[in-house]
Write a protein that holds these residues in place. Structure first.
Motif, PDB file in Angstrom:
ATOM      1  N   ASP A  64      -9.796  -1.426-104.228  1.00  0.00           N
ATOM      2  CA  ASP A  64      -9.675  -1.251-105.676  1.00  0.00           C
ATOM      3  C   ASP A  64      -9.805   0.109-106.305  1.00  0.00           C
ATOM      4  N   ARG A  65      -8.665   0.813-106.935  1.00  0.00           N
ATOM      5  CA  ARG A  65      -8.838   2.022-107.111  1.00  0.00           C
ATOM      6  C   ARG A  65      -9.845   2.146-108.537  1.00  0.00           C
ATOM      7  N   THR A  66     -10.224   0.793-109.444  1.00  0.00           N
ATOM      8  CA  THR A  66     -11.353   1.159-110.354  1.00  0.00           C
ATOM      9  C   THR A  66     -12.736   0.782-109.849  1.00  0.00           C
ATOM     10  N   SER A  67     -12.858   0.826-108.486  1.00  0.00           N
ATOM     11  CA  SER A  67     -14.238   0.867-108.189  1.00  0.00           C
ATOM     12  C   SER A  67     -14.651   2.135-107.715  1.00  0.00           C
ATOM     13  N   ALA A  68     -16.152   2.272-107.638  1.00  0.00           N
ATOM     14  CA  ALA A  68     -16.676   3.773-107.193  1.00  0.00           C
ATOM     15  C   ALA A  68     -16.232   4.015-105.840  1.00  0.00           C
ATOM     16  N   GLY A 124     -20.624  -2.160-106.223  1.00  0.00           N
ATOM     17  CA  GLY A 124     -20.868  -3.183-105.410  1.00  0.00           C
ATOM     18  C   GLY A 124     -19.555  -3.970-105.003  1.00  0.00           C
ATOM     19  N   ARG A 125     -18.353  -3.389-105.534  1.00  0.00           N
ATOM     20  CA  ARG A 125     -17.362  -4.443-105.353  1.00  0.00           C
ATOM     21  C   ARG A 125     -16.045  -3.500-105.102  1.00  0.00           C
ATOM     22  N   ASP A 126     -15.662  -3.277-104.006  1.00  0.00           N
ATOM     23  CA  ASP A 126     -14.602  -2.492-103.574  1.00  0.00           C
ATOM     24  C   ASP A 126     -13.244  -2.776-103.202  1.00  0.00           C
ATOM     25  N   GLU A 127     -13.217  -4.099-102.701  1.00  0.00           N
ATOM     26  CA  GLU A 127     -12.228  -4.841-102.355  1.00  0.00           C
ATOM     27  C   GLU A 127     -11.414  -5.943-103.267  1.00  0.00           C
ATOM     28  N   ILE A 128     -10.286  -6.183-103.253  1.00  0.00           N
ATOM     29  CA  ILE A 128      -9.645  -7.320-103.864  1.00  0.00           C
ATOM     30  C   ILE A 128      -8.872  -8.324-102.754  1.00  0.00           C
ATOM     31  N   THR A 129      -9.189  -9.304-102.642  1.00  0.00           N
ATOM     32  CA  THR A 129      -8.312 -10.352-102.101  1.00  0.00           C
ATOM     33  C   THR A 129      -7.711 -11.343-102.681  1.00  0.00           C
ATOM     34  N   LEU A 130      -6.474 -11.416-102.403  1.00  0.00           N
ATOM     35  CA  LEU A 130      -5.520 -12.627-103.303  1.00  0.00           C
ATOM     36  C   LEU A 130      -4.691 -13.393-102.456  1.00  0.00           C
ATOM     37  N   GLY A 187     -15.086  -8.234-103.148  1.00  0.00           N
ATOM     38  CA  GLY A 187     -15.601  -8.126-101.940  1.00  0.00           C
ATOM     39  C   GLY A 187     -16.208  -6.582-102.011  1.00  0.00           C
ATOM     40  N   SER A 188     -16.792  -6.328-100.648  1.00  0.00           N
ATOM     41  CA  SER A 188     -17.297  -4.975-100.367  1.00  0.00           C
ATOM     42  C   SER A 188     -16.957  -4.618 -98.817  1.00  0.00           C
ATOM     43  N   SER A 189     -16.143  -3.901 -98.461  1.00  0.00           N
ATOM     44  CA  SER A 189     -15.830  -3.665 -97.194  1.00  0.00           C
ATOM     45  C   SER A 189     -15.315  -2.222 -96.465  1.00  0.00           C
ATOM     46  N   GLY A 190     -15.453  -1.264 -97.645  1.00  0.00           N
ATOM     47  CA  GLY A 190     -15.297   0.202 -97.268  1.00  0.00           C
ATOM     48  C   GLY A 190     -15.713   0.546 -95.927  1.00  0.00           C
ATOM     49  N   PRO A 191     -14.746   1.296 -95.339  1.00  0.00           N
ATOM     50  CA  PRO A 191     -15.232   1.941 -93.751  1.00  0.00           C
ATOM     51  C   PRO A 191     -16.576   2.610 -93.798  1.00  0.00           C
ATOM     52  N   ALA A 192     -16.689   3.428 -94.946  1.00  0.00           N
ATOM     53  CA  ALA A 192     -18.076   4.159 -94.847  1.00  0.00           C
ATOM     54  C   ALA A 192     -19.301   3.130 -95.018  1.00  0.00           C
ATOM     55  N   LEU A 193     -19.307   1.881 -95.555  1.00  0.00           N
ATOM     56  CA  LEU A 193     -20.052   1.046 -95.686  1.00  0.00           C
ATOM     57  C   LEU A 193     -20.430   0.294 -94.504  1.00  0.00           C
ATOM     58  N   ARG A 194     -19.757   0.350 -93.577  1.00  0.00           N
ATOM     59  CA  ARG A 194     -19.879  -0.274 -92.268  1.00  0.00           C
ATOM     60  C   ARG A 194     -19.881   0.759 -91.095  1.00  0.00           C
ATOM     61  N   GLY A 195     -20.245   2.025 -91.462  1.00  0.00           N
ATOM     62  CA  GLY A 195     -20.327   3.328 -90.524  1.00  0.00           C
ATOM     63  C   GLY A 195     -21.754   3.717 -90.230  1.00  0.00           C
ATOM     64  N   ALA A 200     -23.931   6.131 -98.212  1.00  0.00           N
ATOM     65  CA  ALA A 200     -22.652   5.827 -98.751  1.00  0.00           C
ATOM     66  C   ALA A 200     -23.180   5.021 -99.917  1.00  0.00           C
ATOM     67  N   ARG A 201     -23.934   3.820 -99.693  1.00  0.00           N
ATOM     68  CA  ARG A 201     -24.097   3.261-101.024  1.00  0.00           C
ATOM     69  C   ARG A 201     -24.826   3.957-101.952  1.00  0.00           C
ATOM     70  N   ALA A 202     -25.922   5.023-101.874  1.00  0.00           N
ATOM     71  CA  ALA A 202     -26.570   5.894-102.733  1.00  0.00           C
ATOM     72  C   ALA A 202     -25.459   6.493-103.608  1.00  0.00           C
ATOM     73  N   ALA A 203     -24.522   7.201-102.812  1.00  0.00           N
ATOM     74  CA  ALA A 203     -23.394   7.805-103.610  1.00  0.00           C
ATOM     75  C   ALA A 203     -22.527   7.179-104.448  1.00  0.00           C
ATOM     76  N   LEU A 204     -22.285   5.902-104.189  1.00  0.00           N
ATOM     77  CA  LEU A 204     -21.498   4.961-104.661  1.00  0.00           C
ATOM     78  C   LEU A 204     -22.246   4.595-106.186  1.00  0.00           C
ATOM     79  N   ARG A 205     -23.621   4.454-106.152  1.00  0.00           N
ATOM     80  CA  ARG A 205     -24.517   4.049-107.187  1.00  0.00           C
ATOM     81  C   ARG A 205     -24.614   5.204-108.181  1.00  0.00           C
TER      82      ARG A 205
END
Length: 243
Positions: free
Chosen positions: A129-133, A224-230, A192-200, A206-211
């Motif tokens: 999502d482009r509108t997520s952190a 807390g929400r960077d993924e869209i599933t449709l 959801g939340s699934s960014g590569p940096a959050l799983r690396g 990474a989470r601190a930087a996003l906050r």
């Protein structure tokens, strides 16, 4: 548009369940599935379903190599997705995972994918999502810095870094507007939340930087929400706009 099922985050294997339901609707007929963006290696869990899978992706070295390693594809194409050999009404399912945010002319490519769907077919989309952190950081970070950070933050098995274009359609508002204009029905919408940096290697950093980004944006860019599933369905109704 149909009534949309909203959930705070992805609930299990949504795509696999919907494909099985479609297979049952088709009385067990073989399903033709297109995986758009197959270079990332995403697969749909569809055991005991008769399928034929075609994969397409851009001609980028890291993606070309990843596509070549896949053994689950019956056919494949690597090149400009605006020119991919997609015949109208060829596929029962189009699965596009983390593709739209890395494309230029994303709506044009999306039009071609929808055109390749049979009436009543499913368009299954996952995107950043482009509108997520996370999406904001991904799209504003210079390419050279993204390459450096990828090596330090992404999981070893992740394919990338890939282009970060993030046109307007790579957002919840953008994709909903697109579907409304094309007469497509959004059946389910998840966050959801699934960014590569959050799983690396350094997920806490990474989470601190996003906050921090979320705070500086006045909560407009959620951390807390960077993924869209449709789950989107192409209507059977012949009065719907034809693409």
């Amino acid at each position: 548009m149909s009534e949309v099922r909203w959930w705070p985050e992805t609930q299990g294997d949504v795509f696999g369940h919907r494909i099985r339901e479609l297979w049952t609707e088709q009385l067990g007929r073989r399903l033709d599935i297109l995986i758009a963006g197959c270079g990332r290696g995403d697969r749909v869990a569809i055991e005991r379903v008769d399928i034929r899978v075609t994969g397409i992706d851009e001609d980028i070295p890291v993606l070309r190599a990843a596509v070549g390693r896949r053994v689950d594809l019956d056919a494949r194409f690597v090149g400009d997705l605006r020119d991919a050999p997609l015949l109208p009404r060829t596929f029962d399912v189009v699965h596009a995972a983390f593709l739209l945010e890395r494309l230029r002319n994303a709506e044009l490519v999306l039009d071609r994918l929808v055109n390749a769907l049979r009436p009543g077919g499913l368009l299954l989309i996952r995107m950043r999502d482009r509108t997520s952190a996370y999406g904001f950081c991904d799209r504003v970070t210079p390419w050279w810095l993204r390459r450096l950070l990828w090596k330090r933050f992404a999981p070893p098995e992740a394919v990338g870094p890939l282009p970060a274009i993030y046109e307007q359609v790579a957002s919840r508002e953008g994709i909903h507007s697109y579907c409304l204009m094309r007469g497509l029905m959004i059946a389910e919408d998840y966050s959801g939340s699934s960014g590569p940096a959050l799983r690396g290697r350094h997920p806490r950093l990474a989470r601190a930087a996003l906050r921090v980004v979320e705070h500086l944006s006045g909560q407009r860019l959620p951390a807390g929400r960077d993924e869209i599933t449709l789950v989107i369905r192409k209507p059977q109704n012949h009065f719907a706009r034809l693409i």
